[in-house]
Design an enzyme around this catalytic site. Structure first.
Site, PDB file in Angstrom:
ATOM      1  N   TRP A 101     -50.642 -39.209 -16.120  1.00 53.04           N
ATOM      2  CA  TRP A 101     -51.148 -39.190 -17.498  1.00 53.04           C
ATOM      3  C   TRP A 101     -52.159 -40.311 -17.740  1.00 53.04           C
ATOM      4  O   TRP A 101     -53.157 -40.116 -18.444  1.00 53.04           O
ATOM      5  CB  TRP A 101     -49.985 -39.231 -18.489  1.00 53.04           C
ATOM      6  CG  TRP A 101     -49.036 -38.105 -18.218  1.00 53.04           C
ATOM      7  CD1 TRP A 101     -47.734 -38.198 -17.815  1.00 53.04           C
ATOM      8  CD2 TRP A 101     -49.333 -36.695 -18.260  1.00 53.04           C
ATOM      9  NE1 TRP A 101     -47.212 -36.946 -17.605  1.00 53.04           N
ATOM     10  CE2 TRP A 101     -48.166 -36.011 -17.866  1.00 53.04           C
ATOM     11  CE3 TRP A 101     -50.469 -35.952 -18.585  1.00 53.04           C
ATOM     12  CZ2 TRP A 101     -48.085 -34.614 -17.789  1.00 53.04           C
ATOM     13  CZ3 TRP A 101     -50.399 -34.563 -18.505  1.00 53.04           C
ATOM     14  CH2 TRP A 101     -49.229 -33.913 -18.115  1.00 53.04           C
ATOM     15  N   ASP A 171     -49.676 -45.479 -24.178  1.00 57.82           N
ATOM     16  CA  ASP A 171     -49.016 -44.179 -24.316  1.00 57.82           C
ATOM     17  C   ASP A 171     -47.554 -44.411 -23.956  1.00 57.82           C
ATOM     18  O   ASP A 171     -47.234 -44.786 -22.831  1.00 57.82           O
ATOM     19  CB  ASP A 171     -49.678 -43.191 -23.335  1.00 57.82           C
ATOM     20  CG  ASP A 171     -48.958 -41.853 -23.250  1.00 57.82           C
ATOM     21  OD1 ASP A 171     -47.881 -41.698 -23.863  1.00 57.82           O
ATOM     22  OD2 ASP A 171     -49.468 -40.962 -22.538  1.00 57.82           O
ATOM     23  N   LYS A 195     -40.416 -35.569 -25.815  1.00 61.28           N
ATOM     24  CA  LYS A 195     -39.582 -36.095 -24.735  1.00 61.28           C
ATOM     25  C   LYS A 195     -38.336 -36.800 -25.255  1.00 61.28           C
ATOM     26  O   LYS A 195     -37.257 -36.623 -24.733  1.00 61.28           O
ATOM     27  CB  LYS A 195     -40.392 -37.053 -23.859  1.00 61.28           C
ATOM     28  CG  LYS A 195     -41.555 -36.344 -23.166  1.00 61.28           C
ATOM     29  CD  LYS A 195     -42.427 -37.296 -22.395  1.00 61.28           C
ATOM     30  CE  LYS A 195     -43.633 -36.609 -21.817  1.00 61.28           C
ATOM     31  NZ  LYS A 195     -43.318 -35.573 -20.829  1.00 61.28           N
TER      32      LYS A 195
END
Length: 360
Positions: A101, A171, A195
């Site tokens: 990511w 993030d 998540k």
């Protein structure tokens, strides 16, 4: 119907208590005669929901007053573009690439300016966090970017990088609300909620006010401009109302459970059960260096693809689902977010012991 132990990396397990409450209110939210799914985002009922949701998050994270909380659509991946569009005044940003990511965010930023990869752990399949105590920070960098917990590879920054005074953007999708955090150390701390917090389809971004300006890159879409969203209290257009509502329920559950200190205590305890087993197992082994292990995502392998596949299949039959590793790394991965009970981890370890004995 019996519920399985769901070890999915996201969308992921939610607290049963929250699911039951949401089910009870599905047809009639608190006497309104309708579901939150049907409610106008301009109504007084929904305004109360979003206001309470924000306040509970502020309480949980002790968010300073000079930070805005935005509930945005497009998931974390849309922020890969929104962040450089809003912050790249000098057209320079530094990225620490510790997983897929962060790599995607780094690649996206290259469309808007000069993105520098100042550290990476790609040389060892992202199995560790590089030393970030003295990085070659660019003197004109607009910000330094990290992905704090790596869902796929199971690594976590235990210490934030030394950004040498530059704005830190993080993030935190897969470690959101898993432990106490000092928000003031970040310019932006954001994460997809699917998540560890709620259903898929939203990102929560906590942004320091001085970073929210009209001075954005030319061509930045109105919807991706932080100021548009901040000025309208995340209600510039119809937001993900139902997701905001469920996240609000999870925030209340977290407060009731004892807040982020208690979550951290539980998460350390749960992860230790699994890591302790992996460290002494003859069949299974963890893939991350011990000092950088995530409390949320635990990847492991047997070293044999057929054995991995057999394990995943038999685990599913026994009620342990979504243990297959990400397609880029294979093996297995157990995501043990806040809502995964300790009993779930204990039951998984008992199953792994049994599997090891049968396949020794």
């Amino acid at each position: 119907m019996s519920r399985v132990y769901n070890f999915s990396a996201g969308p992921a397990v939610l607290p049963e208590e929250v699911l039951k409450e949401v089910a009870e209110e599905m047809m009639d939210y608190q006497g309104s005669g309708m579901s939150v799914m049907e409610m106008s985002h301009r109504s007084a009922d929904f305004q109360k929901i979003i206001d309470e949701t924000e306040q509970d998050l502020r309480d949980l994270m002790k968010i300073p007053d000079n930070y805005k909380v935005l509930f945005l659509q497009g998931g974390a991946s849309q922020q890969f573009a929104a962040i450089p569009m809003n912050l790249m005044k000098n057209k320079v940003a530094d990225y620490i690439v510790t997983g897929q990511w962060a790599k995607k965010a780094y690649q996206e930023a290259q469309k808007y300016g000069k993105a520098n990869k100042i550290a990476s752990s790609e040389d060892k399949t992202f199995s560790y966090i590089p030393d970030c105590s003295d990085l070659p920070i660019s003197p004109d960098a607009d910000y330094v970017y990290i992905c704090e917990n790596n869902t796929i590879y199971g690594t976590k920054f235990k210490k934030l990088p030394n950004t040498k005074g530059k704005t830190l953007v993080a993030d935190v999708s897969s470690c959101f609300l898993s432990e106490p955090v000092d928000v003031s150390k970040y310019g932006i701390i954001y994460g997809g909620v699917q998540k560890n917090i709620g259903p898929a389809g939203m990102v929560i971004s906590i942004i320091r006010e001085d970073l929210i300006t009209d001075d954005v890159l030319e061509g930045t879409p109105t919807m991706l401009k932080f100021k548009t969203q901040a000025d309208s209290g995340s209600l510039y257009n119809t937001p993900n109302c139902y997701c905001i509502y469920v996240c609000g329920k999870v925030f209340k559950w977290l407060k009731k459970m004892g807040g982020l200190e208690e979550m951290q205590r539980r998460n350390i305890e749960k992860a230790k059960i699994l890591y302790d087993f992996l460290d002494q197992s003859k069949l299974f082994k963890g893939t991350v260096v011990p000092e950088d292990r995530s409390l949320m995502n635990v990847p492991f392998v047997t070293g044999d693809k057929d054995m991995d596949a057999k394990f995943v299949k038999e685990a599913k039959e026994a009620g342990f689902v979504n243990l297959k590793g990400h397609r880029t790394v294979g093996g297995m991965r157990a995501s043990i977010y806040n809502a995964m009970p300790k009993e779930g981890v204990e039951a998984l370890v008992a199953f792994m012991k049994k599997f090891e004995e049968e396949n020794a």
